[in-house]
Design a protein around this motif. Sequence first.
Motif, PDB file in Angstrom:
ATOM      1  N   VAL A   1     -40.385  -8.909  35.400  1.00  0.00           N
ATOM      2  CA  VAL A   1     -39.036  -9.405  35.665  1.00  0.00           C
ATOM      3  C   VAL A   1     -38.220  -9.368  34.372  1.00  0.00           C
ATOM      4  O   VAL A   1     -38.719  -9.734  33.295  1.00  0.00           O
ATOM      5  CB  VAL A   1     -39.093 -10.836  36.226  1.00  0.00           C
ATOM      6  CG1 VAL A   1     -37.698 -11.445  36.343  1.00  0.00           C
ATOM      7  CG2 VAL A   1     -39.785 -10.826  37.594  1.00  0.00           C
ATOM      8  N   ILE A   2     -36.992  -8.897  34.478  1.00  0.00           N
ATOM      9  CA  ILE A   2     -36.094  -8.874  33.310  1.00  0.00           C
ATOM     10  C   ILE A   2     -35.978 -10.294  32.755  1.00  0.00           C
ATOM     11  O   ILE A   2     -35.637 -11.234  33.468  1.00  0.00           O
ATOM     12  CB  ILE A   2     -34.704  -8.335  33.694  1.00  0.00           C
ATOM     13  CG1 ILE A   2     -34.791  -6.923  34.271  1.00  0.00           C
ATOM     14  CG2 ILE A   2     -33.770  -8.382  32.473  1.00  0.00           C
ATOM     15  CD1 ILE A   2     -35.375  -5.887  33.342  1.00  0.00           C
ATOM     16  N   GLY A   3     -36.275 -10.436  31.473  1.00  0.00           N
ATOM     17  CA  GLY A   3     -36.213 -11.744  30.820  1.00  0.00           C
ATOM     18  C   GLY A   3     -37.534 -12.476  30.758  1.00  0.00           C
ATOM     19  O   GLY A   3     -37.632 -13.499  30.072  1.00  0.00           O
ATOM     20  N   GLU A   4     -38.583 -11.964  31.452  1.00  0.00           N
ATOM     21  CA  GLU A   4     -39.854 -12.661  31.369  1.00  0.00           C
ATOM     22  C   GLU A   4     -40.434 -12.501  29.969  1.00  0.00           C
ATOM     23  O   GLU A   4     -40.158 -11.531  29.255  1.00  0.00           O
ATOM     24  CB  GLU A   4     -40.826 -12.198  32.444  1.00  0.00           C
ATOM     25  CG  GLU A   4     -41.533 -10.901  32.207  1.00  0.00           C
ATOM     26  CD  GLU A   4     -42.576 -10.604  33.302  1.00  0.00           C
ATOM     27  OE1 GLU A   4     -42.370 -10.968  34.473  1.00  0.00           O
ATOM     28  OE2 GLU A   4     -43.600  -9.981  32.970  1.00  0.00           O
TER      29      GLU A   4
ATOM     30  N   THR B   1     -36.760  -6.464  28.604  1.00  0.00           N
ATOM     31  CA  THR B   1     -35.312  -6.241  28.612  1.00  0.00           C
ATOM     32  C   THR B   1     -34.835  -5.160  29.583  1.00  0.00           C
ATOM     33  O   THR B   1     -33.854  -5.345  30.295  1.00  0.00           O
ATOM     34  CB  THR B   1     -34.802  -5.855  27.212  1.00  0.00           C
ATOM     35  OG1 THR B   1     -35.463  -4.658  26.774  1.00  0.00           O
ATOM     36  CG2 THR B   1     -35.033  -6.972  26.213  1.00  0.00           C
ATOM     37  N   LYS B   2     -35.495  -3.989  29.617  1.00  0.00           N
ATOM     38  CA  LYS B   2     -34.950  -2.859  30.370  1.00  0.00           C
ATOM     39  C   LYS B   2     -36.009  -1.777  30.539  1.00  0.00           C
ATOM     40  O   LYS B   2     -36.984  -1.743  29.790  1.00  0.00           O
ATOM     41  CB  LYS B   2     -33.739  -2.263  29.641  1.00  0.00           C
ATOM     42  CG  LYS B   2     -34.053  -1.768  28.235  1.00  0.00           C
ATOM     43  CD  LYS B   2     -32.818  -1.239  27.510  1.00  0.00           C
ATOM     44  CE  LYS B   2     -32.447   0.148  27.965  1.00  0.00           C
ATOM     45  NZ  LYS B   2     -31.434   0.780  27.106  1.00  0.00           N
TER      46      LYS B   2
ATOM     47  N   ALA C   1     -41.568  -0.526  30.097  1.00  0.00           N
ATOM     48  CA  ALA C   1     -40.602  -1.580  29.782  1.00  0.00           C
ATOM     49  C   ALA C   1     -40.345  -1.679  28.285  1.00  0.00           C
ATOM     50  O   ALA C   1     -41.276  -1.633  27.479  1.00  0.00           O
ATOM     51  CB  ALA C   1     -41.119  -2.929  30.284  1.00  0.00           C
ATOM     52  N   TYR C   2     -39.063  -1.844  27.950  1.00  0.00           N
ATOM     53  CA  TYR C   2     -38.688  -2.204  26.587  1.00  0.00           C
ATOM     54  C   TYR C   2     -38.701  -3.722  26.469  1.00  0.00           C
ATOM     55  O   TYR C   2     -38.440  -4.446  27.451  1.00  0.00           O
ATOM     56  CB  TYR C   2     -37.291  -1.681  26.242  1.00  0.00           C
ATOM     57  CG  TYR C   2     -37.244  -0.228  25.871  1.00  0.00           C
ATOM     58  CD1 TYR C   2     -37.869   0.235  24.717  1.00  0.00           C
ATOM     59  CD2 TYR C   2     -36.547   0.687  26.658  1.00  0.00           C
ATOM     60  CE1 TYR C   2     -37.810   1.576  24.369  1.00  0.00           C
ATOM     61  CE2 TYR C   2     -36.481   2.028  26.315  1.00  0.00           C
ATOM     62  CZ  TYR C   2     -37.120   2.459  25.168  1.00  0.00           C
ATOM     63  OH  TYR C   2     -37.063   3.796  24.820  1.00  0.00           O
ATOM     64  N   LEU C   3     -38.967  -4.194  25.251  1.00  0.00           N
ATOM     65  CA  LEU C   3     -39.033  -5.633  25.013  1.00  0.00           C
ATOM     66  C   LEU C   3     -38.350  -6.016  23.714  1.00  0.00           C
ATOM     67  O   LEU C   3     -38.358  -5.245  22.747  1.00  0.00           O
ATOM     68  CB  LEU C   3     -40.502  -6.108  24.959  1.00  0.00           C
ATOM     69  CG  LEU C   3     -41.342  -5.821  26.192  1.00  0.00           C
ATOM     70  CD1 LEU C   3     -42.283  -4.646  25.925  1.00  0.00           C
ATOM     71  CD2 LEU C   3     -42.155  -7.039  26.603  1.00  0.00           C
TER      72      LEU C   3
ATOM     73  N   LEU D   1     -30.639  -8.910  31.070  1.00  0.00           N
ATOM     74  CA  LEU D   1     -30.492  -7.459  31.007  1.00  0.00           C
ATOM     75  C   LEU D   1     -29.449  -7.126  29.948  1.00  0.00           C
ATOM     76  O   LEU D   1     -28.399  -7.773  29.885  1.00  0.00           O
ATOM     77  CB  LEU D   1     -30.032  -6.928  32.373  1.00  0.00           C
ATOM     78  CG  LEU D   1     -30.010  -5.413  32.564  1.00  0.00           C
ATOM     79  CD1 LEU D   1     -31.429  -4.852  32.596  1.00  0.00           C
ATOM     80  CD2 LEU D   1     -29.277  -5.046  33.853  1.00  0.00           C
ATOM     81  N   PRO D   2     -29.699  -6.139  29.077  1.00  0.00           N
ATOM     82  CA  PRO D   2     -28.705  -5.803  28.055  1.00  0.00           C
ATOM     83  C   PRO D   2     -27.324  -5.571  28.659  1.00  0.00           C
ATOM     84  O   PRO D   2     -27.191  -4.988  29.734  1.00  0.00           O
ATOM     85  CB  PRO D   2     -29.266  -4.520  27.437  1.00  0.00           C
ATOM     86  CG  PRO D   2     -30.742  -4.662  27.598  1.00  0.00           C
ATOM     87  CD  PRO D   2     -30.924  -5.334  28.938  1.00  0.00           C
TER      88      PRO D   2
END
Length: 213
Positions: free
Chosen positions: A101-104, A116-117, A146-148, A197-198
């Motif tokens: 999940v975005i933000g986890e 992040t994305k 995933a990017y972090l 999300l950015p």
Amino acid sequence: MTGRVVAVNLGVVTEADWAGDASGRSGIDKRPAEGPVLFRADGVTGDFIGERAHHGGPDQAVYAYAEEDAGWWAAELGRPVRPGNLGENLTTYAVDVTGAVIGEQWLVGSALLQVTKPRTPCTTFAGFWGVPDLIKRFTARAMPGAYLRVLREGEAAAGDPVRVVERPAHGVTIGEVFRALNLEPELLPRLLDAADLPESLREKARRRLGSRV
């Protein structure tokens, strides 16, 4: 949920006509490091990044890819896909990277990371693999990795646990963001629910939605 680190991978300088930056150099060829590696807010210590206009930076400090998804590519292409071959800094096992999940937040070794994305495939990626239609195939498969961000700097090494310690309630995943931007535009409104999300991707979603926002 707890998984583990298979490898922490660092990019070496590769010079090729398919390399993305103006100097013809790329850091997509990443290889497992021996021992702990420091994850910093601006990236992974010792990792070479060629085209900084599109790679690296706080929202893309670490790139993670699941060993299980790499195994799918190995079967698809009929050749080994080793840790780092996807250009990832962090090869994971038993972590649902596409479903993250975005933000986890992940606790990896002593570093605290935040999803992040998704990754967007590029011609450098296709050139490194020597698969001309890789962008099309990578997009269709929708396992982007995933990017972090690095929320707390720390060290990680092969064998360290990967613990998901916080997960936002909105439920917007890496896979959902990738499909919204590349395959299923009907999902675009969901992206606006993901506060972490950015902003560049949130703005892209707004532009595509136009007057519907």
